[in-house]
Design a protein around this motif. Sequence first.
Motif, PDB file in Angstrom:
ATOM      1  N   ARG A 187       0.823  -1.206   0.000  1.00 45.36           N
ATOM      2  CA  ARG A 187       0.000   0.000   0.000  1.00 45.36           C
ATOM      3  C   ARG A 187       0.856   1.255   0.000  1.00 45.36           C
ATOM      4  O   ARG A 187       0.446   2.302  -0.515  1.00 45.36           O
ATOM      5  CB  ARG A 187      -0.924  -0.024   1.225  1.00 45.36           C
ATOM      6  N   ARG A 188       2.058   1.159   0.606  1.00 42.49           N
ATOM      7  CA  ARG A 188       2.938   2.327   0.661  1.00 42.49           C
ATOM      8  C   ARG A 188       3.225   2.872  -0.733  1.00 42.49           C
ATOM      9  O   ARG A 188       3.219   4.076  -0.960  1.00 42.49           O
ATOM     10  CB  ARG A 188       4.263   1.950   1.336  1.00 42.49           C
ATOM     11  N   HIS A 216       3.602   8.685   8.532  1.00 38.98           N
ATOM     12  CA  HIS A 216       3.162   7.316   8.243  1.00 38.98           C
ATOM     13  C   HIS A 216       4.270   6.385   7.768  1.00 38.98           C
ATOM     14  O   HIS A 216       4.001   5.207   7.504  1.00 38.98           O
ATOM     15  CB  HIS A 216       2.047   7.353   7.200  1.00 38.98           C
ATOM     16  N   TRP A 217       5.480   6.868   7.645  1.00 39.82           N
ATOM     17  CA  TRP A 217       6.611   6.010   7.292  1.00 39.82           C
ATOM     18  C   TRP A 217       7.636   6.054   8.425  1.00 39.82           C
ATOM     19  O   TRP A 217       7.801   7.089   9.076  1.00 39.82           O
ATOM     20  CB  TRP A 217       7.276   6.479   6.005  1.00 39.82           C
ATOM     21  N   GLU A 218       8.360   4.971   8.592  1.00 39.46           N
ATOM     22  CA  GLU A 218       9.389   4.915   9.636  1.00 39.46           C
ATOM     23  C   GLU A 218      10.627   4.200   9.105  1.00 39.46           C
ATOM     24  O   GLU A 218      10.549   3.393   8.171  1.00 39.46           O
ATOM     25  CB  GLU A 218       8.871   4.176  10.878  1.00 39.46           C
ATOM     26  N   ARG A 239      10.931   5.138   5.477  1.00 40.60           N
ATOM     27  CA  ARG A 239      10.840   6.598   5.417  1.00 40.60           C
ATOM     28  C   ARG A 239      11.990   7.170   4.605  1.00 40.60           C
ATOM     29  O   ARG A 239      11.787   8.086   3.787  1.00 40.60           O
ATOM     30  CB  ARG A 239      10.853   7.190   6.820  1.00 40.60           C
ATOM     31  N   ARG A 240      13.188   6.647   4.802  1.00 43.74           N
ATOM     32  CA  ARG A 240      14.334   7.169   4.049  1.00 43.74           C
ATOM     33  C   ARG A 240      14.150   6.960   2.544  1.00 43.74           C
ATOM     34  O   ARG A 240      14.492   7.823   1.734  1.00 43.74           O
ATOM     35  CB  ARG A 240      15.618   6.512   4.541  1.00 43.74           C
ATOM     36  N   ARG A 241      13.606   5.808   2.168  1.00 43.78           N
ATOM     37  CA  ARG A 241      13.361   5.561   0.748  1.00 43.78           C
ATOM     38  C   ARG A 241      12.284   6.492   0.204  1.00 43.78           C
ATOM     39  O   ARG A 241      12.394   6.997  -0.920  1.00 43.78           O
ATOM     40  CB  ARG A 241      12.961   4.100   0.543  1.00 43.78           C
ATOM     41  N   ALA A 242      11.236   6.700   0.983  1.00 43.24           N
ATOM     42  CA  ALA A 242      10.172   7.607   0.554  1.00 43.24           C
ATOM     43  C   ALA A 242      10.706   9.024   0.401  1.00 43.24           C
ATOM     44  O   ALA A 242      10.357   9.734  -0.559  1.00 43.24           O
ATOM     45  CB  ALA A 242       9.021   7.576   1.561  1.00 43.24           C
ATOM     46  N   ILE A 243      11.563   9.444   1.329  1.00 43.77           N
ATOM     47  CA  ILE A 243      12.150  10.784   1.242  1.00 43.77           C
ATOM     48  C   ILE A 243      13.062  10.887   0.029  1.00 43.77           C
ATOM     49  O   ILE A 243      13.144  11.936  -0.623  1.00 43.77           O
ATOM     50  CB  ILE A 243      12.895  11.128   2.544  1.00 43.77           C
TER      51      ILE A 243
END
Length: 465
Positions: A13-14, A132-134, A138-142
């Motif tokens: 879902r991410r 919502h990311w950790e 989160r680092r990949r999303a950023i």
Amino acid sequence: MVVLSPSPVTGARRGRILAVLLTGQVMASMDGSIVSVAAETIRDDLHAGSAAIQLIVSGYLLTVGVLLVTCARIGDVVGQRRAFLLGLGWFTGASLLCGLAPNVGVLLLARIAQAMGAALLTPQIFSLIQTHWEGTARRRAIGLYSMVLALGVALGQVIGGLVVSADLFGLSWRPVFLINIPIGVIALAVGPRLLPLSRVDKQARLDPGGVAILTAAMVAISVPLIFGRDFGWPVWVWISLAFGAALAVGFVRYETRVRHPLLDMASVRPNGVKPGLVACWIIMGCYTVFLLTITLHLQTALGYSPLQSGLAFVPYTLGFGALSLSWTRYPQWLQRALPIVGPIAFGGGASLLVLFCRDQWQPTVAIPLLLLAGAGHAAGYSPLIAQITSLVEPRLASAISALNSTGPVLAGVTAVAGLGSVYFAAPSSADGLVRVVCAVAALLVVGVTCAIRVALTGRSVDRVA
């Protein structure tokens, strides 16, 4: 009272959620530059004057910069999910008005409305990622977020050149805006089903005093930076800048005393946050002015068309994208070193490019140097902003998002105003390019110094832990 999302973001879902969020970011980022490519066509079609065209191009950036902090706080009041969807809908509707504008006055008003939508949706993206990311996710999303944030400007030039050159359906410049409609409609259709319920602080308030002070400060600073060079830097420009700076100082003091601050200053108190943000802003500002001056040089001195100059910059985007997508897989020691090594690589690639290609563009030389500069830009930004988010409490996500959104905009405006004047004051485009790159290198030294301070802070935290 704080209401949190009842369903955490996990698994596949991410990716779908991030696709919706980054679609909004790409649309907002691209529209900051895509109109620059179509400016001459718009001028001829609507019989617009130079001042009107300047407002159509620069008014978007001005409006976004002025409203970002306030809109980030609106996300706290109504929820980031709702604010993002409202902003996306507003932006899409305003894009339709831009594409249908019968005259330059309507286009200018629609363009300002479009910027208001962009200002509302963009700060929510980083806030939602923080919430919502950790950890590694989160680092990949950023990393992905950073990629579209920086490359939207370059993509705008390429896509704008393609669309204007194609003259789709005989609509001339109008598809530059109308391409947002199908993309926005799809994102609005799937967004409500995919986006997680976001954190809402029931006690949050939109402080009118803070909004008034900050808006006045941003206008007083941004207007002279954007338009000062065209007027020859008259006295009113410097008075306005001084007044804006005084208001900014007053805003910071006001925010430390008010009960419901527009921008919570607790977000910049942890060690490493302030120098980290400064380093991020510096490299983003340097990128903006480097892209501008290289593009101008290719078109004015080397005879490239807008489309050709946009395509020439593609290797930079590939270098940035490759590093943004891969840095989270590097060893920890290398991730810590990237914010220091990155600006050096960016400055080195840009300087060598100007040294060897300013008189004649040599693709065999330019491509690897642009790849290096793009990768260096990503290394100097993505890992650093990810580290900053780890230093700040989740409840302050909107404050960091506001600073991360507003800082690069102001840095870009300031760099273009200051170093753009250096470029235009030079006897030739090549000389101007050399002067700009020298100034960029000096600024990057400051950025590297700030990044070193953040790295030392991280080591101290590791020792304590």
